[in-house]
Design an enzyme around this catalytic site. Structure first.
Site, PDB file in Angstrom:
ATOM      1  CG  ASP A 106      -2.416  -1.456   1.210  1.00  0.00           C
ATOM      2  OD1 ASP A 106      -1.913  -2.070   0.648  1.00  0.00           O
ATOM      3  OD2 ASP A 106      -2.971  -1.099   2.189  1.00  0.00           O
ATOM      4  CG  HIS A 159       2.583  -0.265   4.264  1.00  0.00           C
ATOM      5  ND1 HIS A 159       2.060  -0.903   5.100  1.00  0.00           N
ATOM      6  CD2 HIS A 159       1.759   0.745   3.883  1.00  0.00           C
ATOM      7  CE1 HIS A 159       1.324  -0.498   6.079  1.00  0.00           C
ATOM      8  NE2 HIS A 159       0.590   0.281   4.642  1.00  0.00           N
TER       9      HIS A 159
HETATM   10 NI    NI Z   1      -2.693   3.052   3.228  1.00  0.00          NI
END
Ligand code: NI
Length: 474
Positions: free
Chosen positions: A291, A431
């Site tokens: 993400d 991430h």
């Molecule tokens: Ni996010």
């Protein structure tokens, strides 16, 4: 909004942004022409996309992914203007520290700090970046904006207030007040007469193509709160009398721009079919998801995924896709799945249905604009409600294995969370904006394969899902 609290907030921001003496950086690199698409705004002169190629801008992010105290701050890494990049990063890191010191996590009404950016000037000699900060105190929110300029080559950075000569700062306040009145606003004399108002009124200054100066006046700085944020224009002849020498250089750079250059449309990326389709009803499948990118670490992650032959799923932010279109195209071209994660990482549950729809749609448009069709959606912080499901128009994909990579910032901890937590059908949250996460990737892949898992995209794992459906594992 309580005015005392807002003035305190504005004073704090002014304090944070008031270290005006920004030393030039003699060791900066040669002029770079950034490849960035400005975020469209309604009331401002449009920044110009660069026509010539140069080192691409990338995006730096501070993000905690904590739904009870969400922080998400982004700023550009401008290759030709390292001092600008440094100042933006230092300002936002200070803002994050102040926010985390002031507020406690609150699951019911989470305080939120969010910062996005846009290009307001992209000229060969100077670039200008606006930071828009949104701070939600648990009951009400406030937006503040600042513009910082960076000189290509010399590496010097300027606050907006540095564009105005020190001796002309009070005259600038008076000129802004007069222009606001001429536009029909009721200027509050006690506010424009308050000490320190110069710093607040002169923190967002942008030149138009004729040399006019557009002043963005913050909420409650000179006008009643009900007026919100107001842009007011000082005509070129008025601006000329107020500018510092550096301000005139920036003005000249803005005037010299010949107008927006339309970027040539990129051909759509053909998504390659997987060499052998995987049936996750038979195979023990796990999906790795990343993400908040693309960011500075994403290219290295893509290199590693290619080396390992692993398809992944990226939930990209619209703002970052605009800044780094080549990385998004590369994701799709190399067989990864591209999903969206909103335009600017707003916590959707605080928005109206229409606000959610717009934030989601602008994120999708940003990805489509670089020639990639996104397939799935992940709400920031995993926060959604019935309104999200009704407006999202895509399958929503959450996760069942949270590596907490944003919190640990440790490759070892990320490896053990991902490999230790995964079961057949798992969706693993990571991430691609954190270097330790990218460091962890080869060991994550090796560990999962050792346990017999086949790594696939989320759509291979989940099959076709309805728009508005919510999945956190197979
Ligand atoms: Ni996010």
């Amino acid at each position: 909004m309580n005015r005392a609290r807002t003035l305190a907030g504005a004073a704090l921001l002014a304090l944070l942004l008031s270290a005006c003496a920004i030393a030039p950086d003699p060791g900066s690199s040669p002029s770079a022409t950034p490849d960035v698409t400005p975020v469209p705004t309604t009331a401002l002169p449009q920044a110009t996309a660069s026509a010539t190629a140069g080192p691409a801008w990338s995006v730096e992010t501070l993000s905690n992914n904590d739904p009870a105290l969400p922080v998400h701050l982004q700023w550009p890494v401008v290759p030709g203007a390292p001092e600008l990049t440094r100042v933006l990063g230092a300002d936002l890191a200070a803002r994050e520290r102040a926010f985390l010191a002031e507020y406690e996590p609150n699951a019911e009404a989470p305080p939120e700090l969010r910062g996005t950016w846009q290009t307001v000037l992209d000229a060969p000699a100077w670039v200008g970046v606006r930071i828009e900060l949104y701070e939600f105190a648990g009951a009400s929110g406030q937006v503040t904006t600042t513009v910082v300029y960076g000189q290509n080559m010399a590496g010097q950075a300027l606050r907006s207030s540095d564009l105005v000569a020190p001796a002309a700062q009070r005259a600038a306040v008076d000129a802004i007040a007069a222009a606001l009145r001429a536009d029909g606003h009721e200027v509050l004399d006690d506010l424009v007469g308050a000490p320190g108002v110069e710093e607040q009124l002169l923190q967002d200054l942008v030149f138009g193509p004729r040399g006019e100066l557009v002043v963005r006046v913050g909420e409650g700085v000179a006008l009643p709160f009900s007026d919100g944020i107001v842009d007011v224009t000082l005509q070129p002849s008025v601006a000329e009398g107020l500018l510092s020498e550096q301000g005139r250089h920036v003005r000249d750079a803005a005037v010299d721009l010949t107008g927006p250059v339309s970027p040539s449309p990129e051909p759509p990326v053909a998504v390659p079919q997987p060499a052998a389709s995987v049936d996750c009803a038979v195979a023990q499948c796990v999906a790795l998801t990343f993400d908040d990118g693309p960011g500075r670490e994403t290219a290295r992650l893509l290199d590693d995924l290619a080396r390992e032959g692993v398809p992944a799923t990226f939930f990209v932010l619209g703002t970052s896709a605009k800044a780094q279109p080549a990385l998004v195209r590369r994701m799709a071209a190399e067989g990864h799945e591209v999903g969206t994660h909103t335009l600017s990482h707003k916590q959707l549950t605080k928005l109206s249905a229409e606000g959610q729809r717009a934030e989601i749609a602008r994120g999708i448009e940003a990805v489509e604009a670089v020639g990639v069709t996104p397939t799935v959606f992940r709400p920031p912080y995993g926060s959604y409600n019935d309104a999200t499901r009704s407006v999202v128009g895509a399958p929503m994909v959450l996760w069942d294995v949270d590596t907490l990579d944003w919190k640990t910032r440790s490759a070892d901890a990320t490896v053990s969370a991902a490999v230790g937590g995964a079961k057949a059908g798992s969706i693993v949250l990571m991430h691609d904006i954190h270097a330790p996460t990218v460091d962890a990737l080869p060991r994550v892949v090796a560990g999962l394969r050792e346990k017999g898992f086949t790594l696939v995209t989320v759509s291979t794992l989940l099959g076709t899902r309805e728009p508005g459906s919510v999945s956190s594992r197979r």
